[in-house]
Design an enzyme around this catalytic site. Sequence first.
Site, mmCIF file in Angstrom:
data_model
loop_
_atom_site.group_PDB
_atom_site.id
_atom_site.type_symbol
_atom_site.label_atom_id
_atom_site.label_comp_id
_atom_site.label_asym_id
_atom_site.label_seq_id
_atom_site.Cartn_x
_atom_site.Cartn_y
_atom_site.Cartn_z
ATOM 1 N N ARG A 19 0.818 -1.224 0.000
ATOM 2 C CA ARG A 19 0.000 0.000 0.000
ATOM 3 C C ARG A 19 0.850 1.270 0.000
ATOM 4 O O ARG A 19 0.463 2.278 0.589
ATOM 5 C CB ARG A 19 -0.957 0.033 1.195
ATOM 6 C CG ARG A 19 -2.039 -1.015 1.149
ATOM 7 C CD ARG A 19 -3.102 -0.646 0.144
ATOM 8 N NE ARG A 19 -4.033 -1.751 -0.045
ATOM 9 C CZ ARG A 19 -5.214 -1.835 0.555
ATOM 10 N NH1 ARG A 19 -5.616 -0.886 1.342
ATOM 11 N NH2 ARG A 19 -5.988 -2.857 0.322
ATOM 12 N N ARG A 23 -3.696 6.486 -0.057
ATOM 13 C CA ARG A 23 -4.215 7.650 0.659
ATOM 14 C C ARG A 23 -3.219 8.423 1.505
ATOM 15 O O ARG A 23 -3.461 9.570 1.845
ATOM 16 C CB ARG A 23 -5.388 7.231 1.548
ATOM 17 C CG ARG A 23 -6.643 7.045 0.752
ATOM 18 C CD ARG A 23 -7.703 6.402 1.600
ATOM 19 N NE ARG A 23 -7.263 5.068 2.014
ATOM 20 C CZ ARG A 23 -7.964 4.276 2.821
ATOM 21 N NH1 ARG A 23 -9.097 4.683 3.304
ATOM 22 N NH2 ARG A 23 -7.518 3.087 3.130
ATOM 23 N N ARG A 32 -6.528 11.455 -7.617
ATOM 24 C CA ARG A 32 -7.725 10.627 -7.498
ATOM 25 C C ARG A 32 -9.012 11.446 -7.316
ATOM 26 O O ARG A 32 -10.108 10.878 -7.407
ATOM 27 C CB ARG A 32 -7.580 9.674 -6.294
ATOM 28 C CG ARG A 32 -6.931 8.315 -6.556
ATOM 29 C CD ARG A 32 -7.842 7.355 -7.304
ATOM 30 N NE ARG A 32 -9.215 7.373 -6.816
ATOM 31 C CZ ARG A 32 -9.652 6.773 -5.707
ATOM 32 N NH1 ARG A 32 -8.830 6.068 -4.976
ATOM 33 N NH2 ARG A 32 -10.906 6.853 -5.341
ATOM 34 N N ASP A 68 -6.451 -3.351 -7.716
ATOM 35 C CA ASP A 68 -7.032 -3.944 -6.510
ATOM 36 C C ASP A 68 -7.318 -5.413 -6.776
ATOM 37 O O ASP A 68 -7.497 -5.812 -7.931
ATOM 38 C CB ASP A 68 -8.317 -3.228 -6.081
ATOM 39 C CG ASP A 68 -8.691 -3.597 -4.643
ATOM 40 O OD1 ASP A 68 -8.144 -2.999 -3.711
ATOM 41 O OD2 ASP A 68 -9.488 -4.533 -4.465
ATOM 42 N N TYR A 143 -14.583 -12.292 0.156
ATOM 43 C CA TYR A 143 -15.393 -11.110 -0.212
ATOM 44 C C TYR A 143 -16.668 -11.530 -0.934
ATOM 45 O O TYR A 143 -17.750 -10.988 -0.685
ATOM 46 C CB TYR A 143 -14.581 -10.135 -1.073
ATOM 47 C CG TYR A 143 -13.595 -9.337 -0.257
ATOM 48 C CD1 TYR A 143 -14.024 -8.317 0.586
ATOM 49 C CD2 TYR A 143 -12.238 -9.606 -0.298
ATOM 50 C CE1 TYR A 143 -13.129 -7.591 1.358
ATOM 51 C CE2 TYR A 143 -11.329 -8.879 0.475
ATOM 52 C CZ TYR A 143 -11.784 -7.878 1.298
ATOM 53 O OH TYR A 143 -10.911 -7.159 2.065
#
Length: 337
Positions: A19, A23, A32, A68, A143
């Site tokens: 990561r 962010r 973004r 992702d 998921y």
Amino acid sequence: MLRAARRLRPAHTPVWFMRQAGRSLPEYRKVREGIAMLDSCRRPELVTEITLQPVRRYGVDAAIFFSDIVVPLKAVGVGLDIRPGVGPVIDQPFRTRADLDRIPELEPEMIGDIAESVGLLTAELGGTPLIGFAGAPFTLASYLVEGGPSRDLARTKALMYSDPQLWEALLQRLAQISAGFLRVQVAAGASAVQLFDSWVGALPLADYRRFVQPSSAAVLDAVRELDPTAPRIHFGVQTGELLPAMAEAGADVVGVDFRVPLDVATARLGGDHAVQGNLDPALLFASREVLGQRVRQTLEAGAAAPGHIFNLGHGVLPDTDPDQAKFVVDTVHAWKG
Ligand code: CP3
């Protein structure tokens, strides 16, 4: 990074962060703005820019492809979205055999943009290797079955234990998709791959071997078949009990979370695998003094392995100060074992 993965002692310990794009970087938030996560993953120029941002800022020894784990599921037509602050959310959770029909196999043409992004990136990266990645079948299944993030994976485990045949069929399908996603990245120029089985630490060893390892092995074998020189990294959280079994699935490098020191992990692995990890990402919020000590401690423990790629024990936390991450990179590079 590639030398460490191949257990050929490099001049210094390589470092990158799970990561590392994302962010915590202001330049990421800027590009973004107004673009949904899953849309941003399908725009080659944007993927290239975001993947390069941490390489420029930190001087890390590898780039990880910006995408992702659910991108290939969406590409085959599964209805899903990534909600900010939540994660992947599935429109119609997987419950019965009929649901398999809604998860077709992945064809390379469905992800032509991914090959394009990798091509643009490898042209820009020069000598810095690009790591391609995919979600492992178990984590993808979690998921699909739960419908979103879950603490206990109760529905996933219930399906696995009560209908092993359907479970196997689902994991085989997901192995095809995961392998297809990795093979497209490697064929387009990625030099290594990481298979994320983030949530598989929820299983005991015997169930891992029976219900998960065969499908993860199929994914890693498919990459080896395409390019035997591309190192395969395999990582999951809370997998201290599973490390040897994850290595056996066909990993060259075993990713270790922050709960097991790297020398202990190396002993569990029989001393013949490279390891990746494993500084607690929360330590980037500590003082420089403490952070520096813990980085050196991690390097010393990693020196017990025949190869060590420095990383965090899980992904960079969203509020991380980028200067702290840069300090970690510089400390790793300055270390003279
Ligand atoms: O920098 C990199 O590591 C490359 C990009 C990358 C992303 N996701 C981008 C992303 C990688 C390697 C992943 C893998 C991934 N995605 C995993 C395995 C790694 C792990 O952390 O265990 C998992 C489990 C996912 C599923 C997923 N997608 C989660 C849990 C989340 C975070 C939810 C949240 O907002 O807290 C996402 C969204 C996501 N994937 C973001 C990014 C940059 C945040 C998107 C945003 O809102 O900007």
